[in-house]
Design a protein around this motif. Structure first.
Motif, PDB file in Angstrom:
ATOM      1  N   VAL A 156       0.733  -1.276   0.119  1.00  0.00           N
ATOM      2  CA  VAL A 156      -0.356  -0.285  -0.177  1.00  0.00           C
ATOM      3  C   VAL A 156       1.001   1.068  -0.198  1.00  0.00           C
ATOM      4  N   LEU A 157       0.298   2.394  -0.514  1.00  0.00           N
ATOM      5  CA  LEU A 157       1.278   3.990  -0.717  1.00  0.00           C
ATOM      6  C   LEU A 157       0.461   4.959  -0.684  1.00  0.00           C
ATOM      7  N   THR A 158       0.176   5.137   0.720  1.00  0.00           N
ATOM      8  CA  THR A 158      -0.555   6.239   1.573  1.00  0.00           C
ATOM      9  C   THR A 158      -0.044   7.473   0.518  1.00  0.00           C
ATOM     10  N   LEU A 159      -0.436   9.011   0.273  1.00  0.00           N
ATOM     11  CA  LEU A 159      -0.642  10.448   0.307  1.00  0.00           C
ATOM     12  C   LEU A 159      -1.098  10.655   1.252  1.00  0.00           C
ATOM     13  N   VAL A 160      -0.889  11.942   2.370  1.00  0.00           N
ATOM     14  CA  VAL A 160      -1.094  12.185   2.773  1.00  0.00           C
ATOM     15  C   VAL A 160      -0.771  13.801   3.059  1.00  0.00           C
ATOM     16  N   ASP A 161      -2.176  14.361   2.434  1.00  0.00           N
ATOM     17  CA  ASP A 161      -2.410  15.412   2.367  1.00  0.00           C
ATOM     18  C   ASP A 161      -3.682  16.496   2.925  1.00  0.00           C
ATOM     19  N   THR A 162      -3.651  16.911   3.739  1.00  0.00           N
ATOM     20  CA  THR A 162      -5.493  17.359   4.224  1.00  0.00           C
ATOM     21  C   THR A 162      -5.132  18.052   6.119  1.00  0.00           C
ATOM     22  N   PRO A 163      -6.021  19.928   5.436  1.00  0.00           N
ATOM     23  CA  PRO A 163      -5.646  20.299   6.702  1.00  0.00           C
ATOM     24  C   PRO A 163      -6.274  19.398   8.017  1.00  0.00           C
ATOM     25  N   GLY A 164      -6.936  18.490   8.039  1.00  0.00           N
ATOM     26  CA  GLY A 164      -7.568  17.620   9.196  1.00  0.00           C
ATOM     27  C   GLY A 164      -9.125  17.315   8.508  1.00  0.00           C
ATOM     28  N   ALA A 165      -8.927  16.229   9.686  1.00  0.00           N
ATOM     29  CA  ALA A 165     -10.952  15.946   9.571  1.00  0.00           C
ATOM     30  C   ALA A 165     -11.645  17.189   9.329  1.00  0.00           C
TER      31      ALA A 165
ATOM     32  N   GLY B  12     -20.556   9.900  12.281  1.00  0.00           N
ATOM     33  CA  GLY B  12     -19.517   9.353  12.481  1.00  0.00           C
ATOM     34  C   GLY B  12     -18.075   8.906  12.287  1.00  0.00           C
ATOM     35  N   ALA B  13     -17.378  10.818  12.589  1.00  0.00           N
ATOM     36  CA  ALA B  13     -15.963  10.947  12.242  1.00  0.00           C
ATOM     37  C   ALA B  13     -15.376  10.116  13.054  1.00  0.00           C
ATOM     38  N   GLY B  14     -15.245  10.175  14.409  1.00  0.00           N
ATOM     39  CA  GLY B  14     -14.140   9.795  15.130  1.00  0.00           C
ATOM     40  C   GLY B  14     -14.243   8.257  14.616  1.00  0.00           C
ATOM     41  N   ALA B  15     -14.953   7.488  14.459  1.00  0.00           N
ATOM     42  CA  ALA B  15     -15.031   6.134  13.996  1.00  0.00           C
ATOM     43  C   ALA B  15     -14.774   5.944  13.317  1.00  0.00           C
ATOM     44  N   ALA B  16     -15.258   6.980  12.399  1.00  0.00           N
ATOM     45  CA  ALA B  16     -13.989   6.386  10.847  1.00  0.00           C
ATOM     46  C   ALA B  16     -12.899   6.658  10.558  1.00  0.00           C
ATOM     47  N   ILE B  17     -12.033   7.633  11.456  1.00  0.00           N
ATOM     48  CA  ILE B  17     -10.954   7.454  11.674  1.00  0.00           C
ATOM     49  C   ILE B  17     -10.157   6.424  12.741  1.00  0.00           C
ATOM     50  N   ALA B  18     -10.785   6.232  13.451  1.00  0.00           N
ATOM     51  CA  ALA B  18     -10.464   4.677  14.460  1.00  0.00           C
ATOM     52  C   ALA B  18     -10.363   3.966  13.475  1.00  0.00           C
ATOM     53  N   ASP B  19     -11.521   3.787  12.350  1.00  0.00           N
ATOM     54  CA  ASP B  19     -11.591   2.818  11.711  1.00  0.00           C
ATOM     55  C   ASP B  19      -9.950   2.564  10.878  1.00  0.00           C
TER      56      ASP B  19
END
Length: 453
Positions: free
Chosen positions: A330-339, A349-356
């Protein structure tokens, strides 16, 4: 019914090399297991009309060089319904796939379970679900093509239960068939287009493009590799930022290369996963799928520079788990000001999705490589990052929180935001020194890691 292609015609869209598997033997009773009056005659008429002895045709084929088990439903045979003998054929086909390490491609067109066999027909769904689960555990991909119509238990097992779901445009697709829906139900909700929009199917594929699309998916999902993906070279500036605020400004620059540019540069071809299967997509915030790099398959999950929504995190978690099961790096690219932090994101369910996603990355046995290509905004970015194998470009930063928000929380005046960025040590070279990232990746002609200041 007359304008719907037969099972054999659909098979011909996918392959020119199909060999039918032997049919399991089951005692035949004139009117079926319930003695339903006229059922035997109806079966005989269906056989005469279609040339088939059952509602599904199962066999092996070479799809442009990739061997697979193909399962094609014949809707002209009692509406493609599932009965005991249908279940027998499906069980045998999946068992053959596992015995010979072959992927499975169901070409589904069914109205559901066969009423003339009552609960014995409905319980075939349990048999099919178990076979699908065993095949999944064996690390073999399942790529479903849902045709018109795909409803009831066929959609809820062979269709929606596959790893990848491709849908023919205009097909009726949904759990509820047309005769059992509420009278005021919106028919547009029960279409292939609606399922793709909701993230329950991955893509619409026209019949003339079906073979090429199935070929690409089969080739990509049947090439495991234990080698991690090298971090792609930077596409932006080569010099390191002088200050923390300089790093933030560069990462936020609209001229900086984004995820799509990195994926285009490092993958020769790619196909996309379209959603989370439980409602929702985030096409503007997260790009997920599989591609090819130097002859190897790579799974990718890439943030696009916007605030990532819950559906984006769930799609990425789905991608990581599928790649892990198939042994694909897997290759992941990080680029976000945040959730995303709006009220709707919380309701989704932002918290649950991030936890997942945190859990999927942490549990992955396949190697995961991360490149921070822009903003690394707090936990919403960290969830996508590989522990111990994260790299950064000179155009990026990673921070526990945005400098402006940190200043506000610490009750520092606005004019101290830039100083706050420095104190947070967000620059790529700071992250190397802190041990948060392994190194700073330069352009293709400068591949050496930058030493920490």
């Amino acid at each position: 019914m007359a304008d719907r292609p037969s099972a054999r015609a659909v098979l011909a869209l996918v392959t020119d090399d199909f060999t039918e598997l032997p049919h399991p033997a089951r005692e035949s009773r004139p009117d079926g297991p319930l003695g339903w009056p006229g059922y035997g005659a109806a079966r005989a008429r269906a056989a005469e009309r279609t040339g088939e002895r059952e509602s599904v045709v199962c066999g092996t084929a070479s799809v442009e060089g990739t061997r697979a088990v193909l399962v094609a439903f014949e809707f002209g045979f009692l509406g493609g319904s599932l009965g005991e003998r249908t279940g027998d054929r499906l069980v045998a086909a999946y068992a053959h796939a596992r015995a010979h390490r072959l992927p499975v491609v169901p070409l589904v067109a069914t109205g559901g379970s066969r009423m003339q066999e009552g609960m014995l027909a409905l319980t075939q769904l349990q048999r099919v679900a178990r076979e699908s689960a065993l095949t999944r555990e064996a690390g073999l991909p399942q790529i479903a093509v849902v045709r018109d119509p795909t409803t009831g238990g066929g959609w809820a097992t062979l269709g929606a239960g596959a790893d990848v779901v491709l849908a023919l445009p205009g097909a009726q697709v949904g759990f509820a068939g047309s005769r059992v829906r509420p009278a005021d139900a919106d028919p547009a909700a029960y279409t292939a287009e609606a399922q793709v929009a909701a993230g329950a199917a991955d893509a619409l594929v026209r019949p003339e493009e079906l073979r090429g699309t199935v070929v690409r998916w089969l080739r990509l999902l049947t090439r495991p590799s234990a080698e991690p993906v090298p971090p792609p070279p930077s596409l932006g500036r080569a010099d390191l930022p002088a200050t923390g605020w300089d790093a933030v400004r560069r990462a936020r620059s609209p001229e900086r290369p984004r995820a799509a540019a990195y994926l285009d540069a490092c993958l020769t071809s790619r196909v996309a996963l379209g959603g989370v299967r439980c409602g929702g997509t985030d096409p503007d915030g997260m790009l997920c799928g599989f591609g090819e790099r130097e002859g190897r398959t790579v799974a990718y999950a890439a943030q696009t520079g916007t605030a990532t929504r819950p559906a984006g995190y769930r799609t990425a978690a789905r991608l990581v788990r599928l790649a892990d099961r198939l042994g694909i790096p897997v290759l992941t690219l990080v680029d976000t000001p945040g959730a995303a932090n709006d009220a709707e994101a919380e309701r989704q369910g932002a918290g649950a999705a991030i936890a997942d996603l945190f859990g999927a990355v942490a549990a992955a046995r396949t190697p995961v490589t991360t490149l921070v290509v822009g903003e690394g905004g707090s936990g919403g970015a960290l969830a996508l990052a590989a522990p111990g194998n994260t790299w950064a470009t000179p155009d990026s930063y990673f921070s526990v929180i945005a400098p402006e928000l940190a200043a506000a929380i610490l009750k520092r005046p606005p004019e101290e935001v830039e100083d706050t960025a420095d104190r947070l040590r967000v620059r790529p070279q700071d992250l190397v020194e802190l041990g948060v990232v392994r190194g700073v990746v330069g352009p293709a002609d400068r591949t050496e890691e930058h030493p920490a200041d």
